[in-house]
Design an enzyme around this catalytic site. Structure first.
Site, short mmCIF file in Angstrom:
data_model
loop_
_atom_site.label_atom_id
_atom_site.label_comp_id
_atom_site.label_asym_id
_atom_site.label_seq_id
_atom_site.Cartn_x
_atom_site.Cartn_y
_atom_site.Cartn_z
N HIS A 53 0.87 -1.19 0.00
CA HIS A 53 0.00 0.00 0.00
C HIS A 53 0.90 1.23 0.00
O HIS A 53 1.78 1.37 0.85
CB HIS A 53 -0.91 0.00 1.23
CG HIS A 53 -1.87 -1.15 1.26
ND1 HIS A 53 -2.04 -1.95 2.37
CD2 HIS A 53 -2.70 -1.63 0.31
CE1 HIS A 53 -2.94 -2.89 2.10
NE2 HIS A 53 -3.36 -2.72 0.86
N HIS A 147 3.79 -3.48 7.03
CA HIS A 147 2.69 -2.54 6.76
C HIS A 147 2.55 -1.55 7.92
O HIS A 147 3.15 -1.74 8.99
CB HIS A 147 1.36 -3.29 6.62
CG HIS A 147 1.20 -4.05 5.35
ND1 HIS A 147 0.31 -3.68 4.35
CD2 HIS A 147 1.82 -5.17 4.90
CE1 HIS A 147 0.39 -4.55 3.36
NE2 HIS A 147 1.30 -5.46 3.67
N GLU A 210 2.02 -5.30 11.15
CA GLU A 210 1.40 -3.97 11.19
C GLU A 210 2.13 -3.15 12.25
O GLU A 210 2.08 -3.47 13.44
CB GLU A 210 -0.09 -4.10 11.52
CG GLU A 210 -0.90 -4.90 10.51
CD GLU A 210 -1.22 -4.11 9.24
OE1 GLU A 210 -0.90 -2.89 9.19
OE2 GLU A 210 -1.78 -4.70 8.30
#
Length: 322
Positions: A53, A147, A210
């Site tokens: 992303h 991420h 994350e």
């Protein structure tokens, strides 16, 4: 190749595409794809990916610093490594994705999306992993996909592990704890993520890490990721990390909330944190005459997002494991 990130963001092809580092050889395989091979024989292969992303920049900056340490010789390399910056165009634009979410496309699922830069890139990354793993005889295969989350979280750093038919190896889970992850979430069903693809197709021990909240380049406080960065440095160098004194909490996915139409309503506001708890019977979402409620005594939400495209996941509900 100490300017890998700059080349990736500019879309520039380097004049020299292979060379020698401090105790390793490097090969530029394409935009956002760099292979590192130690001079000494090794039987361990590692995918280090970030930027699937494009608005999740902190892990990209972290990988850039690790590469600089390798090239300077201050960090020793003991794994074959494929470094992947997943979505170069979105990274350069500072947006999550240009057309569609690539982390729903792997395992051939890109074929069901409208053709775009992301579908082509997902296909390219699948082929890159196939080539990387098939060109060596690695006894150990890991994939760490870095991420940051859109929302805040009750656990600042956590890992999401793909569905796997075999038990997880203890040393892998222990390393995730040593990397500062406060919680581990175990999927119970296949999915289109990059880590599920590497696990299912190549038997890799894979985890989506994350690491805090998504911010633009230059606005990240990398000190909050220092424990993860130090664990990655130790991993690359073959140094055993100390086990976390507080092992990560464990959760498993018990259900998925999916948006199917414009009638969908998710009853969580923008301030709802990841791992927020909901009691049994709580109404979570509605869509026409369909109601989604909590069925266990307590469930925890992960990745709530009411504005996803129709057909995509609007949230996961979790159960805490003992």
């Amino acid at each position: 190749m100490d300017n890998f990130l700059a080349l990736t963001l500019s879309g520039t092809t380097p004049r020299v595409t292979q060379g020698k580092g401090a105790g390793f050889r490097w090969r530029w395989l394409g935009h956002g794809l760099l292979e590192l091979t130690p001079d000494a024989p090794v039987d361990r292969a590692l995918i280090l990916s970030a930027g699937i992303h494009g608005n999740e920049t902190a892990p990209v900056e972290m990988l850039d610093k690790l590469l600089s340490a390798l090239y300077s010789g201050s960090l020793t390399l003991t794994w074959r490594v494929l470094v992947v910056l997943g979505n170069p165009q979105a990274l350069a634009a500072g947006i999550r994705y240009c057309h569609s979410d690539m982390n729903r496309m792997f395992g051939g699922r890109w074929q069901s999306f409208a053709e775009s830069d992301e579908t082509r890139r997902a296909r390219e990354l699948e082929l890159s992993l196939d080539t990387f793993f098939s060109s060596g005889q690695a006894r150990v295969r890991w994939h760490l996909d870095l991420h940051t989350a859109i929302r805040g979280s009750h656990h600042l750093r956590f890992g999401v592990l793909p569905q796997r038919d075999r038990p997880w190896e203890a040393d892998f889970l222990a390393w995730l704890g040593a990397a500062g992850l406060e919680a581990l979430v175990f999927h119970q069903a296949p999915g289109g993520t990059f880590t599920h693809f590497s696990s299912e197709h190549f038997g890799a021990l894979s985890c989506t890490l994350e690491l805090g909240k998504a911010l633009p380049f230059g606005q990240n406080d990398l000190t909050q990721f220092s424990v993860t960065s130090q664990a990655l440095s130790a991993l690359l160098s073959g140094i055993e990390t100390s086990t976390s004194s507080s092992p990560p909490l464990r959760y498993r996915v018990v259900s998925q909330i999916t948006r199917h139409s414009d009638k969908f309503a998710l009853y969580m506001d923008a301030q709802t944190l990841n791992f927020t708890a909901f009691a049994k019977g709580t109404l979570l979402a509605e869509e026409g005459d369909k109601r989604v409620t909590v069925t266990h005594d307590v469930e925890y939400v992960l990745f709530p997002n009411p504005s996803v495209a129709c057909g995509l996941r609007a949230g996961l509900m979790l159960e805490r494991l003992p």
